[in-house]
Design a protein around this motif. Structure first.
Motif, PDB file in Angstrom:
ATOM      1  N   ASN A 166     -52.323  25.781  13.486  1.00 27.43           N
ATOM      2  CA  ASN A 166     -52.290  25.631  12.027  1.00 27.43           C
ATOM      3  C   ASN A 166     -53.233  26.601  11.325  1.00 27.43           C
ATOM      4  O   ASN A 166     -52.983  26.998  10.189  1.00 27.43           O
ATOM      5  CB  ASN A 166     -52.646  24.196  11.629  1.00 27.43           C
ATOM      6  CG  ASN A 166     -51.536  23.222  11.958  1.00 27.43           C
ATOM      7  OD1 ASN A 166     -50.408  23.606  12.242  1.00 27.43           O
ATOM      8  ND2 ASN A 166     -51.849  21.945  11.921  1.00 27.43           N
ATOM      9  N   ALA A 184     -52.682  22.048  18.141  1.00 23.95           N
ATOM     10  CA  ALA A 184     -52.111  22.012  16.789  1.00 23.95           C
ATOM     11  C   ALA A 184     -53.100  22.579  15.779  1.00 23.95           C
ATOM     12  O   ALA A 184     -52.720  23.310  14.857  1.00 23.95           O
ATOM     13  CB  ALA A 184     -51.722  20.583  16.425  1.00 23.95           C
ATOM     14  N   GLU A 230     -47.138  19.163   9.983  1.00 23.30           N
ATOM     15  CA  GLU A 230     -47.944  20.391   9.993  1.00 23.30           C
ATOM     16  C   GLU A 230     -48.464  20.716   8.600  1.00 23.30           C
ATOM     17  O   GLU A 230     -49.643  21.019   8.420  1.00 23.30           O
ATOM     18  CB  GLU A 230     -47.109  21.583  10.477  1.00 23.30           C
ATOM     19  CG  GLU A 230     -47.137  21.808  11.956  1.00 23.30           C
ATOM     20  CD  GLU A 230     -46.553  23.162  12.358  1.00 23.30           C
ATOM     21  OE1 GLU A 230     -46.548  23.415  13.567  1.00 23.30           O
ATOM     22  OE2 GLU A 230     -46.121  23.946  11.498  1.00 23.30           O
TER      23      GLU A 230
END
Length: 193
Positions: A170, A166, A15
């Motif tokens: 993020n 994702a 990440e």
């Protein structure tokens, strides 16, 4: 430029690489050399700095770290800094199950994630804290993310963090906000390096 990320959590490292690369495309995030230190601080900031300092001592390279967790209003801010070790096993599914058990019958399910991103290098230390507000769902939903993502519904959303892509997560999460800000600060700090 290469930065050590003082975490053995591969999910977090991935990440952070993706988040920081959006701001600083040439950054290369690598794992730590030594064993993880004991996180015995009383705050997210203290624990982030414990990890970053240990990583810098072990590697001699600029080191970033984070400490993060979820704070639930109805539980007096718990699990807080103990989020990763909330249940006896410390496994994500067990932590989530215990959280839901402790909120059984509770109507005020407001919560927020906290992330403190830290840098330690030869020139000193930098810390940045960001929060992501939402509520705790009645049951887990979604297969993405990790930790408490399956039960955290961000403010303004109908789905859990584990149901987000994702990239979307993020961009808006506590970790995303903290490491975007840290990356911007580091670009200025290391310009020309």
């Amino acid at each position: 430029m290469q930065l050590v990320f003082a975490s053995h959590n591969a999910h977090k490292r991935g990440e952070v690489q993706a988040i920081m690369a959006d701001v600083w495309p040439s950054v290369d995030i690598v794992g730590p050399k030594g064993d993880p230190p004991e996180e015995d601080g009383d705050t997210f900031t203290e624990n982030a700095l414990i990890k970053a300092r240990a990583g810098f001592i072990d590697s001699g390279q600029p080191t970033i770290a984070d400490d993060s967790g979820i704070c639930v209003d109805a539980l007096g801010g718990a699990p807080g800094i103990h989020s990763a070790r909330y249940s006896p096993s410390g496994e994500d599914t067990d932590n989530v199950s215990l959280l839901l058990e402790n909120l059984n019958g509770v109507t005020d399910r407001r919560a927020y994630f906290v992330c403190v991103a830290a840098l330690v290098d030869g020139d000193g230390e930098v810390t940045i804290e960001r929060r992501w507000y939402g509520t705790i769902a009645d049951a887990p939903h979604g297969g993405g993310g990790f930790g408490y993502d399956p039960v955290f519904i961000p403010d303004g959303q109908e789905h859990t963090a584990a149901e987000m892509t994702a990239e979307d997560k993020n961009r808006v999460s506590h970790r995303g906000q903290a490491f975007q800000a840290l990356a911007g600060a580091l670009v200025e700090r290391y310009q020309g390096v």
